[in-house]
Design an enzyme around this catalytic site. Structure first.
Site, PDB file in Angstrom:
ATOM      1  N   GLY A  42       0.824  -1.196   0.000  1.00  0.00           N
ATOM      2  CA  GLY A  42       0.000   0.000   0.000  1.00  0.00           C
ATOM      3  C   GLY A  42       0.865   1.256   0.000  1.00  0.00           C
ATOM      4  N   ASN A  91      -7.401   4.442   9.180  1.00  0.00           N
ATOM      5  CA  ASN A  91      -6.840   3.253   9.826  1.00  0.00           C
ATOM      6  C   ASN A  91      -6.919   3.295  11.349  1.00  0.00           C
ATOM      7  OD1 ASN A  91      -4.908   5.302   8.769  1.00  0.00           O
ATOM      8  ND2 ASN A  91      -3.534   4.345  10.245  1.00  0.00           N
ATOM      9  N   GLN A 105      -7.480   0.323   4.000  1.00  0.00           N
ATOM     10  CA  GLN A 105      -8.297  -0.237   5.089  1.00  0.00           C
ATOM     11  C   GLN A 105      -9.707  -0.612   4.640  1.00  0.00           C
ATOM     12  OE1 GLN A 105      -7.466  -1.159   8.125  1.00  0.00           O
ATOM     13  NE2 GLN A 105      -5.412  -0.308   8.211  1.00  0.00           N
ATOM     14  N   SER A 133      -3.899  -3.125  -0.406  1.00  0.00           N
ATOM     15  CA  SER A 133      -2.784  -3.948   0.052  1.00  0.00           C
ATOM     16  C   SER A 133      -3.299  -5.324   0.481  1.00  0.00           C
ATOM     17  CB  SER A 133      -2.127  -3.232   1.237  1.00  0.00           C
ATOM     18  OG  SER A 133      -1.020  -3.953   1.700  1.00  0.00           O
ATOM     19  N   ALA A 134      -2.577  -6.382   0.096  1.00  0.00           N
ATOM     20  CA  ALA A 134      -3.071  -7.747   0.329  1.00  0.00           C
ATOM     21  C   ALA A 134      -3.062  -8.146   1.802  1.00  0.00           C
ATOM     22  CB  ALA A 134      -2.233  -8.740  -0.475  1.00  0.00           C
ATOM     23  N   HIS A 135      -2.085  -7.635   2.569  1.00  0.00           N
ATOM     24  CA  HIS A 135      -1.937  -8.152   3.932  1.00  0.00           C
ATOM     25  C   HIS A 135      -3.000  -7.648   4.906  1.00  0.00           C
ATOM     26  CE1 HIS A 135      -0.090  -4.778   6.291  1.00  0.00           C
ATOM     27  NE2 HIS A 135       0.293  -4.365   5.100  1.00  0.00           N
ATOM     28  N   THR A 163      10.634  -8.125 -11.740  1.00  0.00           N
ATOM     29  CA  THR A 163       9.995  -9.421 -11.961  1.00  0.00           C
ATOM     30  C   THR A 163       8.788  -9.554 -11.038  1.00  0.00           C
ATOM     31  OG1 THR A 163      12.118 -10.328 -12.564  1.00  0.00           O
ATOM     32  CG2 THR A 163      10.388 -11.916 -11.990  1.00  0.00           C
ATOM     33  N   CYS A 208       4.370   6.931  22.759  1.00  0.00           N
ATOM     34  CA  CYS A 208       5.591   6.181  23.045  1.00  0.00           C
ATOM     35  C   CYS A 208       5.763   4.981  22.125  1.00  0.00           C
ATOM     36  CB  CYS A 208       5.571   5.705  24.485  1.00  0.00           C
ATOM     37  SG  CYS A 208       5.022   6.997  25.593  1.00  0.00           S
TER      38      CYS A 208
HETATM   39  N1  PLP Z   1      -2.593   3.237   4.117  1.00  0.00           N
HETATM   40  C1  PLP Z   1      -3.344   2.863   5.169  1.00  0.00           C
HETATM   41  C2  PLP Z   1      -4.645   3.561   5.427  1.00  0.00           C
HETATM   42  C3  PLP Z   1      -2.897   1.842   6.014  1.00  0.00           C
HETATM   43  O1  PLP Z   1      -3.632   1.483   7.070  1.00  0.00           O
HETATM   44  C4  PLP Z   1      -1.659   1.212   5.720  1.00  0.00           C
HETATM   45  C5  PLP Z   1      -1.127   0.174   6.618  1.00  0.00           C
HETATM   46  O2  PLP Z   1      -1.138   0.293   7.823  1.00  0.00           O
HETATM   47  C6  PLP Z   1      -0.937   1.623   4.606  1.00  0.00           C
HETATM   48  C7  PLP Z   1      -1.435   2.637   3.824  1.00  0.00           C
HETATM   49  C8  PLP Z   1       0.368   0.989   4.243  1.00  0.00           C
HETATM   50  O3  PLP Z   1       0.158  -0.253   3.629  1.00  0.00           O
HETATM   51  P1  PLP Z   1       1.362  -1.300   3.504  1.00  0.00           P
HETATM   52  O4  PLP Z   1       1.613  -1.841   4.870  1.00  0.00           O
HETATM   53  O5  PLP Z   1       0.849  -2.349   2.556  1.00  0.00           O
HETATM   54  O6  PLP Z   1       2.520  -0.568   2.954  1.00  0.00           O
END
Ligand code: PLP
Length: 412
Positions: A74, A154, A182, A202-204, A247, A335
């Site tokens: 992402g 997020n 998100q 983003s896949a994760h 690649t 922190c």
């Molecule tokens: N944008 C948002 C709103 C996110 O919550 C995150 C991940 O926490 C990202 C971007 C970044 O994505 P990535 O971890 O795939 O780089």
């Protein structure tokens, strides 16, 4: 539920891979190892899988398959969107509009360009985290080349009015990017209906592998009246239509596609289930623990997001104490991010610094159960009570920052 099982409530940070995704990737690591750009049959097999995956992923947002570019994350997609649009369009204008609650992966590229003399408008948000559409209209100038507003936040889960923002951008013929990292796979997204030109995912975050993201570019990045509107930010061997050379990680992309397939199938039911669980957790905390309040919008929020401020204590200690009980949450407290600044998102919705420090984010996911949330709610009050007993900030004692107003207000 046995108390030895860890209760993971940090799905917004990242998700565990769905076992069905792991199986898919494992098979392809063994079988589909070719370079998708190679002419031989092993390469062709990878190329075919790549294109099938592209179609599946595109269908999640009602986009054309050829408008999807795969990236590593992402963060990379956001950088490609912001810097790519600026590099291609700086002759047309040097102004971009974004919000004051973006993820660092938008905030920091924008700040970088600000240092290089670009004008950036950081739109304020209301106490729920929503931008004001009139502010957006008013911020547009003849110099504006990009509007980048996140789909869903997020930290507090607030969902921005995409369709209305898209209509404004279209009306002014300005490129509209949204960071949907998100939201993708969790709430319905239609890039046509919402007039989105660029979208990051983003896949994760959706039970897929870490290390794969996507950037959607409407009409392959060609816009009426503007022409080609995104420049690559890396140059190399010409993969992904020259927009993102290197690649291609086909097995991981196939895993991303599998994750999307599952998300599509289960999204409606899963969102309903999570909303029930989310609201149960939120209401229980607000009703049973004194001096707490919800951050973010009560209903216009992601199905899985709980964000609560606990007055008089530090979010970081809540996180560490819950972890000792086998529960994983997160905080906008300073922190944990190794700086003294509390979350810019919580400050932007009007929290005082000490209120922002006392925030806790619990994000639910596919594997969250009622039993898990019961366990969490059983442990939480004792931890809060114990921390409050130890805290120097107490009810009735004046805050360090008490020149700020008593109620939530805007930080413009
Ligand atoms: N944008 C948002 C709103 C996110 O919550 C995150 C991940 O926490 C990202 C971007 C970044 O994505 P990535 O971890 O795939 O780089």
């Amino acid at each position: 539920m046995t108390e030895t099982k860890y209760v993971y409530l940090d799905y917004a940070s990242t998700t565990p891979m769905d076992p069905r995704v792991i199986d898919e990737i494992n098979n392809h690591f063994k079988e589909t190892y070719g370079n998708s750009a190679s002419l031989h049959s092993i390469g062709q097999r990878a190329g075919k899988l790549l294109e099938q995956s592209r179609s599946i992923v595109a269908s999640m947002i009602n986009s054309d398959k050829d408008d999807i570019i795969f990236t590593s994350s992402g963060t990379e997609s956001n950088n490609l969107a912001v810097s790519g649009v600026i590099l291609k369009n700086m002759n047309r204008g040097r102004h971009i509009i974004t919000s004051s609650i973006e993820h660092h992966a938008i905030e920091n590229p924008c700040k970088q360009w600000e240092k290089d003399g670009f004008k950036v408008t950081w739109l304020p948000v209301d106490k729920y985290g929503l931008i004001n559409l009139k502010d957006l209209e008013d911020a547009i100038t003849t110099e504006t080349i990009l509007i980048s507003i996140m789909f869903a936040n997020n930290e507090i889960g607030t969902i921005e009015p995409m369709k209305e923002i898209g209509a404004i951008a279209k009306g002014h013929n300005i490129i509209f990017h949204t960071d949907a990292v998100q939201a993708f796979g969790k709430v319905p997204i239609d890039v046509e209906e919402m007039n989105i030109d660029l979208l990051s995912a983003s896949a994760h975050k959706i039970y897929g592998p870490k290390g794969i993201g996507l950037l959607y570019m409407k009409n392959k990045g060609i816009k009426k009246g503007i022409g080609k509107y995104v420049s690559p930010i890396m140059w190399g061997g010409g993969h992904e239509k020259d927009m993102r050379p290197s690649t291609v990680a086909v097995p991981l992309i196939a895993g991303f596609a599998k994750a999307v397939e599952i998300a599509k199938e289960e999204m409606t039911e899963e969102a309903e289930r999570q909303i029930k669980l989310r609201d149960r957790v939120i209401n229980w905390i607000l009703e049973n623990i004194d001096d707490t309040f919800l951050n973010g919008h009560p209903t216009q929020r992601l199905p899985n997001n709980v964000n609560i401020s606990f007055k008089y204590i530090e979010g970081e200690s809540i996180v560490l104490d819950l972890d000792m009980e086998g529960i994983g949450v997160s905080t906008g407290s300073a922190c944990s991010s190794k700086s003294l600044e509390p979350s810019h998102v919580l400050l932007a919705i009007g929290l005082r610094p000490e209120e922002a420090h006392g925030s806790m984010r619990a994000t639910l996911g596919r594997f969250s159960t009622e039993d898990e949330s019961d366990y969490f709610l059983k442990k939480l009050p004792h931890i809060i009570e114990r921390l409050r007993k130890m805290s120097p900030l107490k009810k009735g004692v004046k805050y360090m920052f008490d020149n700020a107003s008593e109620t939530n207000h805007h930080h413009e």
